[in-house]
Write an enzyme that holds these catalytic residues in place. Structure first.
Site, PDB file in Angstrom:
ATOM      1  CG  HIS A  21      16.759  50.909 -33.908  1.00 34.02           C
ATOM      2  ND1 HIS A  21      17.538  51.773 -33.164  1.00 34.02           N
ATOM      3  CD2 HIS A  21      16.612  49.810 -33.145  1.00 34.02           C
ATOM      4  CE1 HIS A  21      17.842  51.218 -32.013  1.00 34.02           C
ATOM      5  NE2 HIS A  21      17.282  50.032 -31.963  1.00 34.02           N
ATOM      6  N   PRO A  23      20.254  38.806 -25.056  1.00 30.42           N
ATOM      7  CG  PRO A  23      22.354  38.006 -25.688  1.00 30.42           C
ATOM      8  CD  PRO A  23      21.513  39.252 -25.688  1.00 30.42           C
ATOM      9  CE1 TYR A  51      20.395  51.401 -29.101  1.00 27.36           C
ATOM     10  CE2 TYR A  51      22.479  50.445 -29.808  1.00 27.36           C
ATOM     11  CZ  TYR A  51      21.118  50.348 -29.651  1.00 27.36           C
ATOM     12  OH  TYR A  51      20.465  49.201 -30.025  1.00 27.36           O
ATOM     13  NE  ARG A 111      15.924  45.304 -21.913  1.00 28.54           N
ATOM     14  CZ  ARG A 111      15.096  44.590 -22.677  1.00 28.54           C
ATOM     15  NH1 ARG A 111      14.589  43.461 -22.222  1.00 28.54           N
ATOM     16  NH2 ARG A 111      14.759  45.003 -23.889  1.00 28.54           N
ATOM     17  N   GLY A 112      20.573  40.922 -18.285  1.00 29.61           N
ATOM     18  CA  GLY A 112      21.332  40.500 -17.120  1.00 29.61           C
ATOM     19  C   GLY A 112      20.576  39.603 -16.170  1.00 29.61           C
ATOM     20  CG  PHE A 113      16.097  38.269 -14.638  1.00 28.99           C
ATOM     21  CD1 PHE A 113      15.961  38.702 -13.329  1.00 28.99           C
ATOM     22  CD2 PHE A 113      15.421  37.118 -15.021  1.00 28.99           C
ATOM     23  CE1 PHE A 113      15.173  38.013 -12.427  1.00 28.99           C
ATOM     24  CE2 PHE A 113      14.625  36.420 -14.127  1.00 28.99           C
ATOM     25  CZ  PHE A 113      14.500  36.869 -12.821  1.00 28.99           C
ATOM     26  CG  LEU A 114      17.776  35.173 -18.814  1.00 24.89           C
ATOM     27  CD1 LEU A 114      17.759  34.699 -20.261  1.00 24.89           C
ATOM     28  CD2 LEU A 114      16.657  34.491 -18.028  1.00 24.89           C
ATOM     29  CB  THR A 115      23.697  36.655 -15.102  1.00 22.54           C
ATOM     30  OG1 THR A 115      23.154  37.697 -14.259  1.00 22.54           O
ATOM     31  CG2 THR A 115      23.926  37.199 -16.502  1.00 22.54           C
ATOM     32  N   GLY A 116      21.332  35.197 -13.150  1.00 24.24           N
ATOM     33  CA  GLY A 116      21.056  34.757 -11.789  1.00 24.24           C
ATOM     34  C   GLY A 116      21.573  35.683 -10.715  1.00 24.24           C
TER      35      GLY A 116
END
Length: 327
Positions: free
Chosen positions: A123, A203, A55, A206-211
């Site tokens: 990894h 989880p 990273y 990548r932010g998509f499930l936050t709506g």
């Protein structure tokens, strides 16, 4: 913040902090802001920080090393080796040789400014290099007191069992969320059987499930999500169906979609420790407040039934990013 156990001896906060985005892949970085996020995470009871040597490359471990010099909090640090990248390039090679494992471990210890890594992951696995060989070297690093626990990322069940036969594996890290559930077929059952923890990364998709994203979203320069098949405009048009269901269910539970998504993972097993990543205080605090949302088995069943017929469009990564997945 409650705690959970990974493997036989590693006790950590039930939610960890994924630190990757503080260095790259999600737009610009702000080290000062990231250090404030780490400090606030400690205040909220999060003691499990996740990083990797690739990273940055290297910047993320160095950043956490800066924070470790500033805090007296007893943190648990997880880092990884096995993916080699040149600065500014997404292209990677996978290296699992015994010599490289030792070299990488010692370099991570220097960057982090510590003499002991709580959880050290492979990894990605190179299938041309026997897993028994690199596990043998990690066993020596355990005996030398340089690492406390061994982990594996994105592996298949057979590889997990072979590795575990050399030395107990404390945790498997893999992508796992309401839109990435492949792990449920083999890896999650194997972890339960062998007493291994599961650490879901991304989880929140990548932010998509936050709506908060849709097919019209414009991402910041340097954000890698527009290059991912799952975030193409056509895929997002399909995937919005999933977030609509999650948003509705979250409203019924009087929580946010992010909190519902994390609570669902926590309800899937006591050996599961999600590591949502963020570089913003408001999202950190929202995620940490997930402890106020508990889902019953009936809640879990109802949510899974509601999303059962909804397709997920697009692969998780580009072909380059899929190197070493399910190896």
């Amino acid at each position: 913040m409650k705690t959970r156990q990974l493997g036989s001896k590693l006790n950590v906060s039930a939610l960890g902090l994924g630190c990757m985005g503080m260095s790259e892949f999600y737009g610009s970085r702000d080290d000062s802001a990231s250090l404030r996020v780490m400090a606030r995470a400690v205040e909220l009871g999060i003691n499990f920080f996740d990083t990797a040597d690739m990273y940055g490359p290297h910047h993320n471990e160095e950043l956490i090393g800066r924070f470790l010099k500033e805090t007296k909090a007893p943190l648990k640090i997880a880092t990884k080796f096995g993916i080699k990248r040149e600065p500014g390039e997404y292209k990677r090679t996978i290296e699992n040789s015994r010599q490289y494992a030792r070299q990488a471990c010692e370099a991570s210890l220097r960057r982090l400014g510590i003499d002991y890594i709580d959880l050290y992951y492979i990894h990605r696995v190179n299938t041309e290099q026997p897993i028994e060989d690199v596990m043998g070297e990690l066993l020596l690093l355990v005996e030398e007191g340089k690492i406390g626990n061994i982990g594996l990322c994105e592996i298949n069940g057979n590889t997990l069992r072979r590795a575990h036969a050399v030395h107990p594996v404390a945790a498997v890290q893999t992508e796992y969320s309401l839109w990435s559930r492949e792990v449920e077929s083999a890896i999650l059952p194997a972890c339960r059987e062998l007493g291994i923890g599961l650490v879901p990364y991304s989880p929140l998709g990548r932010g998509f499930l936050t709506g908060t994203f849709n097919s019209e979203t414009r991402f910041e320069e340097g954000d890698f999500r527009p290059d991912l098949p799952r975030f193409s405009k056509d895929a997002l048009l399909v995937n919005e169906g999933l977030t609509k269901v999650i948003t509705k269910a979250a409203s019924q539970k009087k929580c946010t979609p992010a909190q519902l998504s994390l609570a669902w993972l926590l309800a899937k097993g006591n050996n599961i420790v999600p590591i949502p990543g963020t570089k913003r205080l408001k999202y950190l605090e929202e995620n940490a407040a997930t402890s106020d949302t508990e889902l019953s088995s009936e809640d879990v069943d109802a949510l899974e039934a509601a999303i059962a017929g909804i397709p997920v469009a697009g692969a998780r990564y580009t072909p380059e990013g899929m190197k070493g997945i399910n190896a």
